[in-house]
Design a protein around this motif. Structure first.
Motif, short mmCIF file in Angstrom:
data_model
loop_
_atom_site.label_atom_id
_atom_site.label_comp_id
_atom_site.label_asym_id
_atom_site.label_seq_id
_atom_site.Cartn_x
_atom_site.Cartn_y
_atom_site.Cartn_z
N MET A 100 0.82 -1.22 0.00
CA MET A 100 0.00 0.00 0.00
C MET A 100 0.85 1.27 0.00
SD MET A 100 -2.84 -1.29 2.77
CE MET A 100 -3.34 0.38 3.18
N LYS A 101 2.09 1.17 0.44
CA LYS A 101 2.96 2.33 0.51
C LYS A 101 3.62 2.65 -0.84
CE LYS A 101 2.26 2.66 4.92
NZ LYS A 101 1.46 3.78 5.47
N LEU A 102 3.46 1.76 -1.82
CA LEU A 102 4.09 1.92 -3.12
C LEU A 102 3.06 2.32 -4.17
CD1 LEU A 102 6.33 -1.28 -3.08
CD2 LEU A 102 6.98 1.03 -2.35
N ALA A 103 3.51 3.05 -5.16
CA ALA A 103 2.61 3.39 -6.26
C ALA A 103 2.22 2.12 -7.02
CB ALA A 103 3.31 4.40 -7.19
N PHE A 104 0.92 1.92 -7.18
CA PHE A 104 0.38 0.71 -7.82
C PHE A 104 0.87 -0.56 -7.12
CE2 PHE A 104 0.76 3.94 -11.16
CZ PHE A 104 -0.57 4.06 -11.54
N GLY A 105 1.23 -0.41 -5.84
CA GLY A 105 1.76 -1.55 -5.09
C GLY A 105 0.76 -2.66 -4.89
N VAL A 106 -0.50 -2.29 -4.58
CA VAL A 106 -1.52 -3.31 -4.34
C VAL A 106 -1.80 -4.09 -5.61
CG1 VAL A 106 -3.93 -3.69 -3.67
CG2 VAL A 106 -2.54 -2.01 -2.44
N LEU A 107 -1.84 -3.38 -6.74
CA LEU A 107 -2.06 -4.05 -8.02
C LEU A 107 -0.93 -5.03 -8.32
CD1 LEU A 107 -3.78 -4.35 -10.56
CD2 LEU A 107 -2.51 -2.43 -11.56
N GLY A 108 0.32 -4.58 -8.10
CA GLY A 108 1.45 -5.47 -8.32
C GLY A 108 1.43 -6.65 -7.36
N TYR A 109 1.04 -6.41 -6.12
CA TYR A 109 0.92 -7.48 -5.12
C TYR A 109 -0.12 -8.50 -5.57
CZ TYR A 109 -0.14 -9.59 -0.54
OH TYR A 109 -0.37 -10.46 0.50
N ALA A 110 -1.24 -8.01 -6.12
CA ALA A 110 -2.29 -8.91 -6.59
C ALA A 110 -1.81 -9.75 -7.77
CB ALA A 110 -3.54 -8.11 -6.97
N VAL A 111 -1.04 -9.14 -8.66
CA VAL A 111 -0.51 -9.89 -9.81
C VAL A 111 0.42 -11.00 -9.34
CG1 VAL A 111 0.96 -9.73 -11.86
CG2 VAL A 111 -0.77 -7.96 -11.41
N LEU A 112 1.29 -10.69 -8.39
CA LEU A 112 2.18 -11.71 -7.85
C LEU A 112 1.41 -12.84 -7.19
CD1 LEU A 112 5.02 -9.47 -6.31
CD2 LEU A 112 5.10 -10.82 -8.42
N LEU A 113 0.36 -12.48 -6.45
CA LEU A 113 -0.47 -13.50 -5.81
C LEU A 113 -1.17 -14.38 -6.84
CD1 LEU A 113 -2.12 -11.46 -2.89
CD2 LEU A 113 -0.31 -13.17 -2.71
N LEU A 114 -1.60 -13.75 -7.95
CA LEU A 114 -2.28 -14.51 -9.00
C LEU A 114 -1.32 -15.52 -9.63
CD1 LEU A 114 -4.76 -14.97 -10.75
CD2 LEU A 114 -3.97 -13.11 -12.25
N ILE A 115 -0.09 -15.10 -9.88
CA ILE A 115 0.90 -16.01 -10.45
C ILE A 115 1.20 -17.15 -9.48
CG2 ILE A 115 3.30 -16.20 -11.22
CD1 ILE A 115 3.09 -13.30 -12.19
N ALA A 116 1.34 -16.80 -8.20
CA ALA A 116 1.60 -17.83 -7.19
C ALA A 116 0.46 -18.83 -7.11
CB ALA A 116 1.82 -17.17 -5.83
N ASN A 117 -0.77 -18.34 -7.26
CA ASN A 117 -1.93 -19.24 -7.25
C ASN A 117 -1.87 -20.23 -8.40
OD1 ASN A 117 -4.26 -19.00 -5.27
ND2 ASN A 117 -3.80 -16.84 -5.60
N LEU A 118 -1.56 -19.73 -9.59
CA LEU A 118 -1.50 -20.61 -10.77
C LEU A 118 -0.46 -21.70 -10.57
CD1 LEU A 118 -1.77 -17.94 -13.62
CD2 LEU A 118 -3.56 -19.47 -12.78
N VAL A 119 0.68 -21.34 -9.98
CA VAL A 119 1.74 -22.32 -9.76
C VAL A 119 1.35 -23.33 -8.69
CG1 VAL A 119 4.13 -22.62 -9.01
CG2 VAL A 119 3.54 -20.72 -10.52
N LEU A 120 0.85 -22.83 -7.55
CA LEU A 120 0.56 -23.71 -6.42
C LEU A 120 -0.60 -24.65 -6.70
CD1 LEU A 120 1.04 -21.24 -3.42
CD2 LEU A 120 2.50 -23.16 -4.06
N TRP A 121 -1.65 -24.17 -7.32
CA TRP A 121 -2.80 -25.04 -7.59
C TRP A 121 -2.48 -26.11 -8.62
CZ3 TRP A 121 -7.43 -25.60 -5.18
CH2 TRP A 121 -7.76 -24.64 -4.22
N LYS A 122 -1.56 -25.82 -9.53
CA LYS A 122 -1.14 -26.84 -10.49
C LYS A 122 -0.30 -27.91 -9.82
CE LYS A 122 -1.30 -24.31 -14.86
NZ LYS A 122 -0.52 -23.81 -16.02
N ARG A 123 0.44 -27.52 -8.78
CA ARG A 123 1.29 -28.48 -8.07
C ARG A 123 0.53 -29.24 -6.99
NH1 ARG A 123 6.79 -26.03 -5.99
NH2 ARG A 123 6.98 -28.26 -5.50
N LEU A 124 -0.73 -28.93 -6.84
CA LEU A 124 -1.52 -29.57 -5.78
C LEU A 124 -1.67 -31.05 -6.08
CD1 LEU A 124 -3.03 -28.74 -3.20
CD2 LEU A 124 -5.09 -28.56 -4.56
N ARG A 125 -1.22 -31.88 -5.15
CA ARG A 125 -1.31 -33.34 -5.31
C ARG A 125 -1.91 -33.96 -4.06
NH1 ARG A 125 -0.63 -31.82 -9.62
NH2 ARG A 125 0.83 -32.49 -11.22
#
Length: 537
Positions: A512-537
């Motif tokens: 929140m302290k960075l310009a467009f920080g929340v948006l960038g944080y959300a993008v990183l979380l989205l990428i992490a979700n794609l990776v983790l859910w594919k690795r779900l076994r």
């Protein structure tokens, strides 16, 4: 069979039970059998059990009492307050009754509503009052142990800080509070049993348990807000609605007997502290035959439900639920809706998850104006909604109908990982997402639509957190294990998972302290979700 010490103590009250038209000898034998069977019982306070193959004779319940001893440490600071007994005792009993009530709801409601012994006792010439009294005493015995574990250290401290009279009154008040809690819960279930039947009744009981969980949490806050701090002295302006707060009854009891104020309001509160438990347990005893008779409604079926077609939505959205996962997704949703034992253990925590964000948030609201509050970052308290995830994910592997797990062995399941992945998605869609959306709507009203991107980021963090919780679990197939075999990696496993939530909140706050920080944080979380859910076994 073992002649338990608690039963020998109960023998002292035999004339009392005989006057109540209770067959004491039979009731005692029923209790003896129940306590013997409880040697293998595991309380949900651990949220874990071992699949015990060794030393099964040990009563796992007693191993959990140290946790209640830790809870009791929360009572000690209030013993050192100034001699404002009304405030002191009201807050102390708010915490105590919160602990006891939530324990009763999570661990012992299933005992009060148990029908499994009907097939044995129902064929014997026993009156319903004897059977129901044995059931009530069964719960009361364990509530007594929990009370002793919770109150022991505070009682010892109070003896040195406040003196023997305060400690003695505290013991009596704890007993009265236990009686009221047990009787109130039983009477509330009786009221529901009186007007509903079958599956509808089971659903209503679950909702009542959620309401009770939320109620005791809110009640604790209301009690604290009833007092005003004036010149470092807590003052109370008595109002009729305070009679609806049982913790304040005991505050009035202490104030009248030990304090200096004997106002009409305090005397009325003291009367309620004594008469409330006595009247409630007396009414319950008289209503025992009705309770046992109406309890049979739990076995009634109200008819077939219409097939739920909502799951068809996911057939056209394979990015959410794949074709292979779809049958298990639908199965898991049905289990979560209809599995009574699962709902008894999981649904009350949903109520907590709704309330806790607002408790955290409004504790700070009194220190600022609404405009300042609206522009603040206190909406990050919504991360506390995620507290419901670890326990729920752990419980997904368990069911009261776990013996049906053989179906996984004969079904054409190519990849067993799809079973658990579908169950996790069903939990998110069926339970977590509606709860999160409900809280998000209220937060959007309080803080404005400016937090929409923040809420989206929190949701993505919750999806990651769900996978992380699953990775730390035992990964048993969904609904294939009994509830008394709940298993985790360690006693502090759930606690360690809780510590991940502040990490997500901290990263969000930094973004929140960075310009467009929340948006960038959300993008990183989205990428992490794609990776983790594919690795779900």
């Amino acid at each position: 069979m073992e002649n338990f010490f608690i039963l020998r103590m109960l023998d002292l009250f035999r004339p009392f039970f005989l006057k109540m038209d209770v067959d004491y000898k039979t009731m005692r034998r029923i209790l003896q059998v129940k306590l013997t069977m409880d040697q293998r019982r595991k309380p949900t306070v651990f949220n874990q059990s071992r699949k015990k193959k060794d030393r099964p004779e040990k009563n796992e319940f007693f191993k959990s009492l140290w946790i209640y001893g830790l809870f009791g440490l929360m009572l000690i600071p209030f013993l050192f307050l100034q001699d404002n007994y009304l405030f002191q005792a009201s807050i102390l009993f708010s915490i105590f009754m919160f602990i006891i009530m939530t324990t009763l709801i999570s661990d012992f409601s299933s005992v009060l509503l148990d029908l499994r012994d009907k097939s044995v006792l129902g064929t014997k010439p026993l009156n319903s009052k004897t059977v129901s009294m044995a059931k009530l005493l069964h719960v009361t015995i364990y509530m007594l142990y929990i009370t002793m574990a919770t109150a022991l250290i505070p009682l010892v401290v109070s003896l040195f800080v406040k003196g023997p009279m305060f400690s003695l009154l505290l013991v009596v008040s704890f007993v009265l509070a236990d009686i009221f809690i047990i009787a109130f819960t039983a009477l509330l279930y009786l009221f529901i049993l009186q007007y509903f039947d079958g599956e509808k009744l089971k659903d209503i009981i679950n909702y009542v348990q959620i309401a009770l969980s939320v109620g005791v949490m809110i009640g604790y806050q209301v009690v604290a807000r009833s007092f005003e701090l004036v010149n470092l002295d807590y003052q109370l302006n008595f109002a009729w609605w305070q009679l609806l707060l049982p913790p304040m009854w005991f505050g009035g009891l202490f104030e009248v007997l030990l304090g200096a104020s004997r106002s009409v309001g305090n005397v009325v509160l003291m009367i309620f502290a004594v008469l409330g438990p006595v009247v409630s347990i007396s009414v319950y005893v008289k209503m025992i035959p009705d309770f046992e008779r109406n309890l049979q409604k739990l076995t009634a079926q109200t008819g077939k439900k219409k097939a739920d077609s909502k799951w068809k939505l996911f057939r056209s959205m394979p990015m959410l639920v794949s074709k292979e996962e779809l049958p298990f997704f639908r199965f898991a949703r049905i289990m979560m809706k209809n599995e009574r034992d699962f709902k008894l253990k999981v649904y009350p925590s949903l109520g907590f998850a709704v309330v806790i964000p607002f408790v955290f948030m409004f504790n700070s609201y009194s220190m600022m104006t609404f405009e300042e509050f609206r522009e603040s970052g206190y909406y990050l308290t919504i991360y506390s909604v995620m507290l419901v995830i670890p326990t729920s994910v752990m419980m997904l592997a368990h069911s009261g109908s776990y013996k049906g797990g053989w179906i996984y062995q004969v079904a054409p399941v190519e990849n067993p990982a799809n079973v658990n992945k579908a169950a996790l998605k069903a939990f998110l869609f069926q339970l977590f997402l509606p709860l999160f959306l409900f809280v998000s709507v209220i937060f959007s009203f309080l803080f404005g639509l400016r937090i929409a991107d923040d809420l989206f980021a929190v949701l993505l963090a919750a999806l990651i957190y769900t996978v992380l919780c699953f990775f730390t679990s035992e990964k048993e197939l969904a609904f294939s294990q009994p509830f008394d075999a709940v298993k985790q990696s360690g006693d502090i496993g759930i606690f360690l998972l809780f510590l991940i939530i502040p990490v997500f909140a901290g990263l969000h706050y930094f973004a929140m302290k960075l310009a467009f920080g929340v948006l960038g944080y959300a993008v990183l979380l989205l990428i992490a979700n794609l990776v983790l859910w594919k690795r779900l076994r």
